[in-house]
Design a protein around this motif. Structure first.
Motif, PDB file in Angstrom:
ATOM      1  N   PRO A 140      42.453  43.591 -23.059  1.00 57.20           N
ATOM      2  CA  PRO A 140      41.532  44.496 -22.535  1.00 57.20           C
ATOM      3  C   PRO A 140      41.628  45.743 -22.273  1.00 57.20           C
ATOM      4  N   GLU A 141      40.613  46.779 -22.178  1.00 57.07           N
ATOM      5  CA  GLU A 141      41.015  48.356 -22.010  1.00 57.07           C
ATOM      6  C   GLU A 141      40.965  48.060 -20.742  1.00 57.07           C
ATOM      7  N   THR A 142      41.892  49.280 -19.396  1.00 54.72           N
ATOM      8  CA  THR A 142      41.678  49.372 -17.673  1.00 54.72           C
ATOM      9  C   THR A 142      42.237  51.110 -18.007  1.00 54.72           C
ATOM     10  N   VAL A 143      41.766  51.786 -18.278  1.00 56.60           N
ATOM     11  CA  VAL A 143      41.655  53.000 -18.415  1.00 56.60           C
ATOM     12  C   VAL A 143      40.840  53.284 -17.802  1.00 56.60           C
ATOM     13  N   GLY A 144      40.713  54.761 -16.898  1.00 59.18           N
ATOM     14  CA  GLY A 144      39.774  54.908 -15.549  1.00 59.18           C
ATOM     15  C   GLY A 144      39.752  53.769 -14.850  1.00 59.18           C
ATOM     16  N   LEU A 145      40.293  53.163 -14.508  1.00 61.73           N
ATOM     17  CA  LEU A 145      39.888  51.521 -14.006  1.00 61.73           C
ATOM     18  C   LEU A 145      40.934  51.912 -11.872  1.00 61.73           C
ATOM     19  N   ALA A 146      40.146  51.778 -11.266  1.00 58.42           N
ATOM     20  CA  ALA A 146      41.506  51.047 -10.429  1.00 58.42           C
ATOM     21  C   ALA A 146      42.428  50.040  -9.971  1.00 58.42           C
ATOM     22  N   LEU A 147      43.456  49.548  -9.776  1.00 59.84           N
ATOM     23  CA  LEU A 147      43.636  48.550  -9.496  1.00 59.84           C
ATOM     24  C   LEU A 147      43.094  47.597  -9.072  1.00 59.84           C
ATOM     25  N   GLU A 148      42.431  47.937  -7.829  1.00 56.91           N
ATOM     26  CA  GLU A 148      41.382  47.002  -7.387  1.00 56.91           C
ATOM     27  C   GLU A 148      40.389  46.150  -8.427  1.00 56.91           C
ATOM     28  N   GLU A 149      40.124  46.782  -8.920  1.00 60.51           N
ATOM     29  CA  GLU A 149      38.775  47.285 -10.043  1.00 60.51           C
ATOM     30  C   GLU A 149      39.090  45.896 -11.726  1.00 60.51           C
ATOM     31  N   VAL A 150      40.081  46.088 -11.961  1.00 54.99           N
ATOM     32  CA  VAL A 150      40.919  45.265 -12.544  1.00 54.99           C
ATOM     33  C   VAL A 150      40.699  43.865 -12.684  1.00 54.99           C
ATOM     34  N   ASP A 151      40.938  43.651 -11.463  1.00 56.01           N
ATOM     35  CA  ASP A 151      41.039  41.543 -10.999  1.00 56.01           C
ATOM     36  C   ASP A 151      39.524  40.901 -11.911  1.00 56.01           C
ATOM     37  N   PHE A 152      38.376  42.371 -11.377  1.00 55.33           N
ATOM     38  CA  PHE A 152      37.196  41.818 -13.051  1.00 55.33           C
ATOM     39  C   PHE A 152      37.017  41.932 -14.232  1.00 55.33           C
ATOM     40  N   LEU A 153      37.795  42.590 -14.466  1.00 56.46           N
ATOM     41  CA  LEU A 153      38.304  42.205 -16.000  1.00 56.46           C
ATOM     42  C   LEU A 153      38.524  41.133 -16.373  1.00 56.46           C
ATOM     43  N   PHE A 154      39.218  40.343 -15.402  1.00 54.73           N
ATOM     44  CA  PHE A 154      39.336  38.864 -15.501  1.00 54.73           C
ATOM     45  C   PHE A 154      38.974  37.720 -15.055  1.00 54.73           C
ATOM     46  N   ALA A 155      38.379  38.169 -13.587  1.00 56.27           N
ATOM     47  CA  ALA A 155      36.762  37.274 -12.983  1.00 56.27           C
ATOM     48  C   ALA A 155      37.076  36.299 -13.354  1.00 56.27           C
ATOM     49  N   SER A 156      36.655  35.166 -13.335  1.00 60.27           N
ATOM     50  CA  SER A 156      35.084  33.902 -12.994  1.00 60.27           C
ATOM     51  C   SER A 156      34.169  34.598 -13.234  1.00 60.27           C
ATOM     52  N   SER A 157      33.234  34.149 -13.449  1.00 59.16           N
ATOM     53  CA  SER A 157      31.646  34.456 -13.983  1.00 59.16           C
ATOM     54  C   SER A 157      31.359  34.041 -12.016  1.00 59.16           C
ATOM     55  N   ARG A 158      31.912  33.302 -11.556  1.00 62.32           N
ATOM     56  CA  ARG A 158      31.081  32.695  -9.936  1.00 62.32           C
ATOM     57  C   ARG A 158      32.114  33.691  -9.080  1.00 62.32           C
ATOM     58  N   ILE A 159      32.681  34.448  -9.419  1.00 68.89           N
ATOM     59  CA  ILE A 159      33.638  35.855  -8.959  1.00 68.89           C
ATOM     60  C   ILE A 159      32.754  36.672  -9.001  1.00 68.89           C
ATOM     61  N   ARG A 160      32.430  37.266 -10.319  1.00 67.24           N
ATOM     62  CA  ARG A 160      31.736  38.487 -10.834  1.00 67.24           C
ATOM     63  C   ARG A 160      30.289  38.363 -10.034  1.00 67.24           C
ATOM     64  N   LYS A 161      29.891  37.129  -9.639  1.00 68.31           N
ATOM     65  CA  LYS A 161      28.354  37.429  -9.326  1.00 68.31           C
ATOM     66  C   LYS A 161      27.916  37.075  -8.134  1.00 68.31           C
ATOM     67  N   ALA A 162      28.803  36.221  -7.261  1.00 69.33           N
ATOM     68  CA  ALA A 162      28.863  35.933  -5.567  1.00 69.33           C
ATOM     69  C   ALA A 162      29.914  36.116  -5.449  1.00 69.33           C
ATOM     70  N   ASP A 163      30.849  36.962  -5.374  1.00 70.28           N
ATOM     71  CA  ASP A 163      32.126  37.644  -4.915  1.00 70.28           C
ATOM     72  C   ASP A 163      31.590  39.312  -3.860  1.00 70.28           C
ATOM     73  N   LEU A 164      30.345  39.377  -4.920  1.00 68.54           N
ATOM     74  CA  LEU A 164      30.166  41.395  -4.496  1.00 68.54           C
ATOM     75  C   LEU A 164      28.803  41.278  -4.600  1.00 68.54           C
ATOM     76  N   PRO A 165      28.403  42.002  -3.240  1.00 67.31           N
ATOM     77  CA  PRO A 165      27.510  42.789  -3.148  1.00 67.31           C
ATOM     78  C   PRO A 165      26.461  43.459  -4.368  1.00 67.31           C
ATOM     79  N   LYS A 166      25.298  42.476  -4.416  1.00 67.99           N
ATOM     80  CA  LYS A 166      24.410  42.789  -5.762  1.00 67.99           C
ATOM     81  C   LYS A 166      24.478  44.152  -6.053  1.00 67.99           C
ATOM     82  N   ASP A 167      24.232  44.967  -5.213  1.00 65.88           N
ATOM     83  CA  ASP A 167      24.759  46.248  -5.162  1.00 65.88           C
ATOM     84  C   ASP A 167      25.310  47.024  -5.830  1.00 65.88           C
ATOM     85  N   ASP A 168      26.586  46.437  -5.689  1.00 63.76           N
ATOM     86  CA  ASP A 168      27.293  47.308  -5.742  1.00 63.76           C
ATOM     87  C   ASP A 168      27.899  46.520  -7.073  1.00 63.76           C
TER      88      ASP A 168
END
Length: 500
Positions: free
Chosen positions: A449-477
């Motif tokens: 996947p493309e990583t240009v412009g992402l902070a290193l911590e944001e790259v985790d979410f390129l690969f994260a499971s849907s559970r983490i994407r939906k549950a582990d972040l505040p909805k507004d974020d």
């Protein structure tokens, strides 16, 4: 007062750039002296097989140093690991310059390689962890320009000594000159702070906050500094909660919810593919390969120097592309064209072998220049930034070391077999690499996947499971986290920052 802001970033960049300069010089120095009379006389005119071993055994040392770093690098930290590698390599450089037998030279190159493995595994991580996200690719591309500068210097130093100096100093002085770069690395390691991301992941929270403040030239209470600190800390906690980066997870069958093993595979694949694509067969044996185009020894050595002068100049091209075009397009376009150049080279060398055509020889030389430009624009620029970007923080030291080890062991295979392959199969040597480079294209298309412009911590979410994407972040974020053709579109975290 300690250095702050751009001055501190420049100092860290000088350290990592000198590390890459050393990589390039050490990769190129033997290619510039092995055909000289001084080297040949010292080692009793070694056979192609022994010559290949003397040159290539260095990669075995680098492989061992990278594996060593996988176990100790995360404990020592980025700065101390580079320092340890430099000290080991300094001993290896002196050892190499003083030997007079093939066996001793092989041992000396292994020692130097162990030090280089530690440096090579860690410099890209340090640079990625302190660089601004918007220009991270450019910073790493700058390191690669210094790598190519090292190769350029090594070849011209080798050319000067082999053509205008006699005796064993013809090769001993070029070899020992690398000590200058090693001493610079040691001094700079003592002057910089540790990576704030490593500090945070190892409980050194106050020091991490202080370093972030220094990098931003702001107080530690500044909102921007605190946002960066929070984003890194949240990534550390998330990775720990899913077991990312542990040896137990590494050896388990099941991947974690951040796909750490998949990310490690991608990093290892890119590093191995770079070497199996044939680049160091050219870097180490440019003079040998150029003689197959019809050049004599002197002209082959001269053109080698010009080739690596061009290699250095061309390395500035990705400075302007890697953060604008992105990593994937550079890889896909340049590797496709690299495959075509190898196919063309095979046809031209066949023409030289069968007819002695000078025109075909000249064209084959030109194709080597084209290949080197394509390689440094695409594959070389991306392969040192991308693995450090996609590996999770908890696995970054282990993963970078293992992927770098994959690079070095494949490097060894190519450098070991090149002299014999050129002597025995001629033009077919290039067909092998035309096929291999063509094979890398679909793998990169579907896996990277493309990583240009992402902070290193944001790259985790390129690969994260849907559970983490939906549950582990505040909805507004969370705006959206959808991959389209390998690119994460419109990804945004409110805690993401513009710097570091």
């Amino acid at each position: 007062m300690p250095l702050q802001g751009n001055a501190l970033l420049a100092l860290i960049t000088c350290l990592t750039a000198t590390g890459f300069l050393l990589i390039g010089y050490d990769n190129g120095v033997f290619g510039g002296v092995i055909n000289g009379t001084g080297f040949q006389k010292t080692f009793s005119n070694p056979s192609p097989g022994l010559l290949g071993t003397i040159v290539a055994i260095y990669e075995i040392g680098c492989f061992a140093g990278s594996i060593m770093t996988a176990f100790i690098g995360d404990r020592l930290g980025r700065r101390k690991t580079i320092l340890l590698g430099a000290v080991i390599m300094l001993a290896g450089a002196g050892f190499q310059a003083g030997v007079s037998s093939a066996g001793a030279m092989i041992a000396a190159r292994i020692v130097a390689g162990i030090g280089m493995g530690a440096i090579n595994s860690t410099c890209p991580i340090l640079m990625a962890e302190v660089s601004p996200k918007a220009s991270r690719g450019r910073y790493v591309a700058a390191q690669l320009s210094t790598l190519n500068l090292g190769i350029f210097l090594a070849y011209w130093v080798g050319y000067g000594f082999t053509n205008y100096v006699t005796g064993s100093i013809q090769w001993r002085i070029p070899v020992v000159l690398q000590s200058v770069f090693i001493i610079v690395i040691i001094v700079l390691c003592l002057a910089i702070p540790e990576s704030p991301r490593w500090d945070l992941s190892h409980g050194n929270n106050e020091r991490a906050l202080e370093t972030l403040a220094l990098l931003n030239a702001r107080p530690s209470t500044d909102s921007l500094v605190l946002e960066q600190y929070q984003a890194i800390d949240e990534a550390v906690q998330l990775e720990r909660s899913v077991g990312a980066g542990t040896w137990a997870g590494f050896f388990s069958w099941k991947d974690d919810e951040l796909k750490s093993k998949r990310r490690l595979f991608i990093a290892c694949f890119l590093q191995a593919a770079q070497q199996l694509g044939g680049i160091n067969g050219i870097i180490y044996y440019a003079g040998t390969l150029l003689k197959t185009t019809g050049l004599n020894d002197h002209n082959a050595s001269l053109v080698s120097g010009i080739l690596f002068t061009w290699f250095f100049i061309a390395s500035f091209i990705p400075w302007f592309l890697i953060d604008r075009v992105g990593r994937r397009p550079l890889l896909l376009v340049c590797i496709s064209l690299m495959s075509c150049t190898f196919a063309a080279q095979a046809g031209l060398i066949w023409k030289v072998e069968t007819t002695g055509s000078k025109a075909a020889g000249a064209a084959a030389t030109a194709v080597l220049f084209l290949y080197m430009g394509l390689f440094t624009t695409g594959f070389q620029a991306v392969v040192w930034v991308y693995p450090s970007e996609i590996l999770p923080l908890q696995m970054r030291s282990k993963g970078s070391s293992i992927s770098t080890a994959a690079n070095w062991i494949c490097n060894f295979a190519i450098v070991e077999m090149t002299p014999s392959a050129v002597a025995n199969i001629g033009y077919k040597f290039y067909i092998i690499f035309a096929i291999l480079n063509a094979l890398w294209v679909p793998v990169i298309y579907f896996l990277c996947p493309e990583t240009v412009g992402l902070a290193l911590e944001e790259v985790d979410f390129l690969f994260a499971s849907s559970r983490i994407r939906k549950a582990d972040l505040p909805k507004d974020d969370l705006n959206y986290l959808e991959l389209d053709n390998g690119v994460l579109h419109d990804f945004k975290l409110d805690t993401a920052v513009d710097e570091v």
